[in-house]
Scaffold this active site. Structure first.
Site, PDB file in Angstrom:
ATOM      1  CG  ASN A   1       3.742 -56.237-113.975  1.00  0.00           C
ATOM      2  OD1 ASN A   1       3.709 -57.129-114.831  1.00  0.00           O
ATOM      3  ND2 ASN A   1       3.362 -56.446-112.712  1.00  0.00           N
TER       4      ASN A   1
ATOM      5  CE  LYS B   1      -0.441 -55.809-112.391  1.00  0.00           C
ATOM      6  NZ  LYS B   1      -1.160 -55.697-111.151  1.00  0.00           N
TER       7      LYS B   1
ATOM      8  CG  HIS C   1       3.972 -58.360-108.787  1.00  0.00           C
ATOM      9  ND1 HIS C   1       2.675 -58.546-108.362  1.00  0.00           N
ATOM     10  CD2 HIS C   1       4.006 -57.113-109.332  1.00  0.00           C
ATOM     11  CE1 HIS C   1       1.966 -57.469-108.646  1.00  0.00           C
ATOM     12  NE2 HIS C   1       2.755 -56.577-109.228  1.00  0.00           N
TER      13      HIS C   1
ATOM     14  CD  GLU D   1      -0.868 -58.865-109.433  1.00  0.00           C
ATOM     15  OE1 GLU D   1      -0.364 -59.143-110.528  1.00  0.00           O
ATOM     16  OE2 GLU D   1      -1.414 -57.751-109.192  1.00  0.00           O
TER      17      GLU D   1
ATOM     18  CD  GLU E   1       4.414 -53.095-107.463  1.00  0.00           C
ATOM     19  OE1 GLU E   1       4.126 -52.330-108.387  1.00  0.00           O
ATOM     20  OE2 GLU E   1       4.240 -54.327-107.524  1.00  0.00           O
TER      21      GLU E   1
ATOM     22  N   GLY F   1      -3.855 -51.800-108.397  1.00  0.00           N
ATOM     23  CA  GLY F   1      -5.068 -51.977-109.205  1.00  0.00           C
ATOM     24  C   GLY F   1      -6.342 -51.470-108.550  1.00  0.00           C
TER      25      GLY F   1
ATOM     26  CB  SER G   1      -3.301 -46.887-108.045  1.00  0.00           C
ATOM     27  OG  SER G   1      -4.069 -48.054-107.839  1.00  0.00           O
TER      28      SER G   1
HETATM   29  C1  PEP Z   1       1.629 -53.704-110.280  1.00  0.00           C
HETATM   30  O1  PEP Z   1       0.946 -54.689-110.201  1.00  0.00           O
HETATM   31  O2  PEP Z   1       2.872 -53.813-110.344  1.00  0.00           O
HETATM   32  C2  PEP Z   1       0.973 -52.401-110.261  1.00  0.00           C
HETATM   33  C3  PEP Z   1       1.624 -51.398-109.792  1.00  0.00           C
HETATM   34  O3  PEP Z   1      -0.315 -52.340-110.728  1.00  0.00           O
HETATM   35  P1  PEP Z   1      -1.229 -51.021-110.902  1.00  0.00           P
HETATM   36  O4  PEP Z   1      -0.371 -49.936-111.467  1.00  0.00           O
HETATM   37  O5  PEP Z   1      -2.311 -51.444-111.833  1.00  0.00           O
HETATM   38  O6  PEP Z   1      -1.728 -50.672-109.534  1.00  0.00           O
END
Ligand code: PEP
Length: 252
Positions: free
Chosen positions: A10, A12, A97, A99, A167, A173, A213
């Site tokens: 992703n 983003k 997601h 976000e 998630e 992040g 992460s």
């Molecule tokens: C995400 O936003 O889908 C995600 C998993 O981000 P990160 O791997 O940067 O934690």
């Protein structure tokens, strides 16, 4: 029940034409040059979908969007319909997601509506769920995930058209991840909730990704868990070596 792992990136709101196409080409080259018994998916921003599609030609890497509108067309300024995504060569879209749930106030009901529209247009969906840090500290992780499965996953979901991404919001992040035991416990609970909603056979075949992460160094431990069927990767998907490194370690 063997479920083929899905390694999904992703991007983003990152990458312009030059670095986005360079990244897609680098990933494509590494996937072509290796032997990977997994599926790959890349979800660039809308602006790059058409360009990235060209870079992925000749590979088995699927193209996905990061969101979709539920309407077929019409007066929805700034939105993108499922058919527009199909038209660009997408076979997947992320939906719900965290976000988007936070920045755009997306509810389970809206996410479910988007999933139904995406499936009707022939798109597969990756439906994202996960608890906040506060909910986790209050011991509500499994309850939140059950509610999000019940509210966001449509009744027409099948193991073919739907992937779930767990998630934990506090892990996205931040460099923090739950323990492997916690991840397995939540994934098993998600599968149980899916079985209640869609039947055991579908739940046993449906892929549940972990996201938050994920990097090459923790991929092996997280992705060998029995109910973890791949990863949704944010930050580390922006470097071809890290993205492919996760796939390599996940398949060890
Ligand atoms: C995400 O936003 O889908 C995600 C998993 O981000 P990160 O791997 O940067 O934690």
């Amino acid at each position: 029940m063997a479920r083929k792992k899905l390694i999904a990136g992703n991007w983003k709101m990152n990458c312009l034409l030059e670095d986005g196409t360079a990244l897609a080409k680098a990933v494509a080259t590494q996937v072509k040059g290796g032997k990977f018994d997994c599926d790959f998916l890349i979800c660039p921003p809308f602006t790059l979908l058409g360009f990235v599609k060209k870079c992925l030609r000749g590979t088995k890497i699927a193209l996905g969007a990061q969101d979709v509108h539920f309407a077929e067309k019409g007066a929805h300024t700034g939105d993108i319909s499922p058919l527009m995504l199909k038209d660009l060569g997408c076979s997947y879209t992320l939906i719900g997601h965290s976000e988007r749930r936070v920045d755009h106030f997306e509810t389970n009901e809206l996410i479910c509506k988007k999933a139904v529209a995406a499936h009707a247009a022939g798109l597969n969906t990756v439906i994202c769920i996960g608890e906040t840090g506060e909910e986790r500290d209050a011991g509500k992780t499994i309850k939140v995930c059950q509610e999000e499965i019940n509210g966001s996953v449509p009744d027409d979901a099948t193991a073919k058209n739907t992937v779930i991404a767990y998630e934990p919001i506090w892990a996205i992040g931040t460099g923090k991840t739950p323990t492997a035991a916690d991840v397995q416990e939540v994934h098993a609970a998600i599968r149980k909730a899916l079985a209640k909603k869609l039947g055991k056979a579908t739940a046993n075949k449906m892929r549940i990704l972990y996201g938050g992460s994920v990097k090459p160094s923790n991929a092996e431990e997280l992705l060998k868990l029995p109910d973890v069927d791949g990863a949704l990767i944010g930050g580390a998907s922006l470097k071809a070596d890290d993205f492919i490194g996760i796939a390599k370690n996940a398949l060890k």
